[in-house]
Enzyme design. Structure first.
Site, PDB file in Angstrom:
ATOM      1  N   ASN A   1       0.871  -1.180   0.000  1.00 47.80           N
ATOM      2  CA  ASN A   1       0.000   0.000   0.000  1.00 47.80           C
ATOM      3  C   ASN A   1       0.906   1.228   0.000  1.00 47.80           C
ATOM      4  O   ASN A   1       1.480   1.571   1.032  1.00 47.80           O
ATOM      5  CB  ASN A   1      -0.884  -0.030   1.257  1.00 47.80           C
ATOM      6  CG  ASN A   1      -1.719   1.230   1.401  1.00 47.80           C
ATOM      7  OD1 ASN A   1      -1.805   2.031   0.477  1.00 47.80           O
ATOM      8  ND2 ASN A   1      -2.333   1.396   2.565  1.00 47.80           N
TER       9      ASN A   1
ATOM     10  N   LYS B   1       0.103   4.240  -0.326  1.00 48.92           N
ATOM     11  CA  LYS B   1      -0.553   5.440   0.218  1.00 48.92           C
ATOM     12  C   LYS B   1      -0.279   6.633  -0.689  1.00 48.92           C
ATOM     13  O   LYS B   1      -0.196   6.462  -1.905  1.00 48.92           O
ATOM     14  CB  LYS B   1      -0.109   5.683   1.659  1.00 48.92           C
ATOM     15  CG  LYS B   1      -0.233   4.430   2.538  1.00 48.92           C
ATOM     16  CD  LYS B   1      -0.112   4.720   3.993  1.00 48.92           C
ATOM     17  CE  LYS B   1      -0.140   3.416   4.771  1.00 48.92           C
ATOM     18  NZ  LYS B   1      -0.233   3.604   6.201  1.00 48.92           N
TER      19      LYS B   1
ATOM     20  N   HIS C   1      -9.642   0.878   4.649  1.00 44.40           N
ATOM     21  CA  HIS C   1      -8.410   1.159   5.404  1.00 44.40           C
ATOM     22  C   HIS C   1      -8.726   2.149   6.527  1.00 44.40           C
ATOM     23  O   HIS C   1      -9.536   3.066   6.352  1.00 44.40           O
ATOM     24  CB  HIS C   1      -7.347   1.725   4.456  1.00 44.40           C
ATOM     25  CG  HIS C   1      -5.983   1.769   5.078  1.00 44.40           C
ATOM     26  ND1 HIS C   1      -5.631   2.718   6.011  1.00 44.40           N
ATOM     27  CD2 HIS C   1      -4.905   0.968   4.925  1.00 44.40           C
ATOM     28  CE1 HIS C   1      -4.381   2.494   6.406  1.00 44.40           C
ATOM     29  NE2 HIS C   1      -3.916   1.437   5.763  1.00 44.40           N
TER      30      HIS C   1
ATOM     31  N   GLU D   1      -7.194   4.618   7.641  1.00 47.70           N
ATOM     32  CA  GLU D   1      -6.971   6.038   7.323  1.00 47.70           C
ATOM     33  C   GLU D   1      -8.177   6.607   6.573  1.00 47.70           C
ATOM     34  O   GLU D   1      -8.558   7.761   6.778  1.00 47.70           O
ATOM     35  CB  GLU D   1      -5.671   6.189   6.503  1.00 47.70           C
ATOM     36  CG  GLU D   1      -4.446   5.979   7.388  1.00 47.70           C
ATOM     37  CD  GLU D   1      -3.220   5.478   6.658  1.00 47.70           C
ATOM     38  OE1 GLU D   1      -3.170   5.509   5.417  1.00 47.70           O
ATOM     39  OE2 GLU D   1      -2.273   5.042   7.357  1.00 47.70           O
TER      40      GLU D   1
ATOM     41  N   GLU E   1      -5.423  -4.915  10.589  1.00 43.97           N
ATOM     42  CA  GLU E   1      -4.427  -3.866  10.811  1.00 43.97           C
ATOM     43  C   GLU E   1      -4.767  -3.106  12.090  1.00 43.97           C
ATOM     44  O   GLU E   1      -5.582  -2.166  12.057  1.00 43.97           O
ATOM     45  CB  GLU E   1      -4.416  -2.885   9.635  1.00 43.97           C
ATOM     46  CG  GLU E   1      -4.110  -3.516   8.302  1.00 43.97           C
ATOM     47  CD  GLU E   1      -3.564  -2.498   7.314  1.00 43.97           C
ATOM     48  OE1 GLU E   1      -2.475  -2.751   6.776  1.00 43.97           O
ATOM     49  OE2 GLU E   1      -4.195  -1.459   7.112  1.00 43.97           O
TER      50      GLU E   1
ATOM     51  N   GLY F   1       2.207   2.422  10.876  1.00 48.90           N
ATOM     52  CA  GLY F   1       3.141   3.529  10.722  1.00 48.90           C
ATOM     53  C   GLY F   1       3.770   3.986  12.023  1.00 48.90           C
ATOM     54  O   GLY F   1       4.396   5.046  12.080  1.00 48.90           O
TER      55      GLY F   1
ATOM     56  N   SER G   1       3.344  -1.873  10.659  1.00 49.89           N
ATOM     57  CA  SER G   1       4.796  -1.851  10.916  1.00 49.89           C
ATOM     58  C   SER G   1       5.456  -3.205  10.651  1.00 49.89           C
ATOM     59  O   SER G   1       6.392  -3.599  11.358  1.00 49.89           O
ATOM     60  CB  SER G   1       5.083  -1.369  12.340  1.00 49.89           C
ATOM     61  OG  SER G   1       4.594  -0.053  12.518  1.00 49.89           O
TER      62      SER G   1
HETATM   63  C1  PEP Z   1      -0.950   0.187   6.207  1.00 45.89           C
HETATM   64  O1  PEP Z   1      -1.289   1.328   6.423  1.00 45.89           O
HETATM   65  O2  PEP Z   1      -1.637  -0.545   5.468  1.00 45.89           O
HETATM   66  C2  PEP Z   1       0.270  -0.287   6.858  1.00 45.89           C
HETATM   67  C3  PEP Z   1       0.341  -1.547   7.176  1.00 45.89           C
HETATM   68  O3  PEP Z   1       1.234   0.643   7.110  1.00 45.89           O
HETATM   69  P1  PEP Z   1       2.675   0.389   7.804  1.00 45.89           P
HETATM   70  O4  PEP Z   1       3.232  -0.879   7.233  1.00 45.89           O
HETATM   71  O5  PEP Z   1       3.486   1.603   7.407  1.00 45.89           O
HETATM   72  O6  PEP Z   1       2.430   0.302   9.261  1.00 45.89           O
END
Ligand code: PEP
Length: 252
Positions: free
Chosen positions: A9, A11, A97, A99, A169, A175, A215
């Protein structure tokens, strides 16, 4: 048998040239994967045409998108519909997601209708769910995530569910550098599978790929992916560097 999947992803990151270089570097380092393993790259809408051309003819690495609209077409300035994504070669759409749920105020009902749009257009939905820190601290994460899965997916038939991938997630891990432990990930993935099993039966639940996101990096991917109910990952930050993304794919 359910597939192992690692999905990127991007983003709101990378210009066209940077995106092109990243995809080329991934393709150079990517081992040939059999049909039980899949890589997905979900760049921004602007990259879609370019990335589609780069991935053309490669079955084990597919083009994804990060969202689609609830409607098929019309006066929705700035939006992109599922039929448009399909016409551009998109195979997977990330939906719900955290976000988008937070910043774009996407409700469960909107996410459910986007899932319908993706499936109606022969794409697979990567359905995201996950709890905020306050819910984890209160210990009610199973109920919270179970309710998200129910609201977003339970209107689907077992046949339709074959085209859905779930990404768990935890918001507190996205993040932040704070990864869920493999025990926390396994517990939640097993819970999600039991919720699916109660509604659709064990055979359907066993066939669903449930990815972990938050992460994930080369140093922790093998342990996370080694859990029996973790079928790969949805990767944010670490998907922006070819070496890190390839390291995560190697762990799959
Ligand atoms: C995400 O937002 O889908 C994600 C897993 O981000 P990160 O790996 O940066 O935590």
């Amino acid at each position: 048998m359910r597939k192992k999947i690692v999905a990127a992803n991007w983003k709101m990151n990378l210009g066209l040239n940077e995106g092109s270089t990243l995809v080329n570097d991934i393709l150079k380092g990517l081992p040939k994967l059999d049909e039980t393993r899949q890589v997905v790259i979900a760049p921004t809408y602007v990259h879609i045409g370019q990335t589609a051309a780069q991935l053309d003819g490669k079955d084990f690495i597919s083009l994804g998108a990060q969202n689609c609209h609830t409607e098929v077409s019309g006066a929705y300035t700035g939006e992109v519909s599922a039929p448009i994504l399909k016409s551009a070669g998109v195979k997977y759409v990330i939906l719900g997601h955290s976000e988008r749920r937070e910043y774009c105020k996407e409700t469960d009902a909107m996410v459910a209708s986007k899932v319908n749009q993706a499936l109606a257009n022969d794409m697979k939905a990567i359905f995201c769910c996950g709890e905020p820190l306050a819910i984890r601290d209160a210990g009610t994460q199973n109920d919270y995530v179970g309710a998200q899965v129910q609201a977003g997916l339970f209107h689907l038939s077992a046949e339709q569910l074959k085209n859905v991938v779930i990404a768990y997630e935890p918001i507190w891990a996205i993040g932040t550098g704070r990864t869920a432990s493999s025990a926390q990930a396994q517990d939640m993935h097993a819970h999600i599978r039991s919720v699916l099993s109660a509604q659709y039966g064990a055979a359907v639940a066993d066939n669903m790929s449930i990815l972990y996101g938050g992460s994930c990096k080369p140093s922790n991917a093998a342990e996370l992916f080694g859990c029996p109910d973790v079928d790969g990952g949805l990767i944010g930050g670490a998907a922006l560097k070819a070496e890190d993304f390839l390291g995560i794919i190697a762990a799959m």
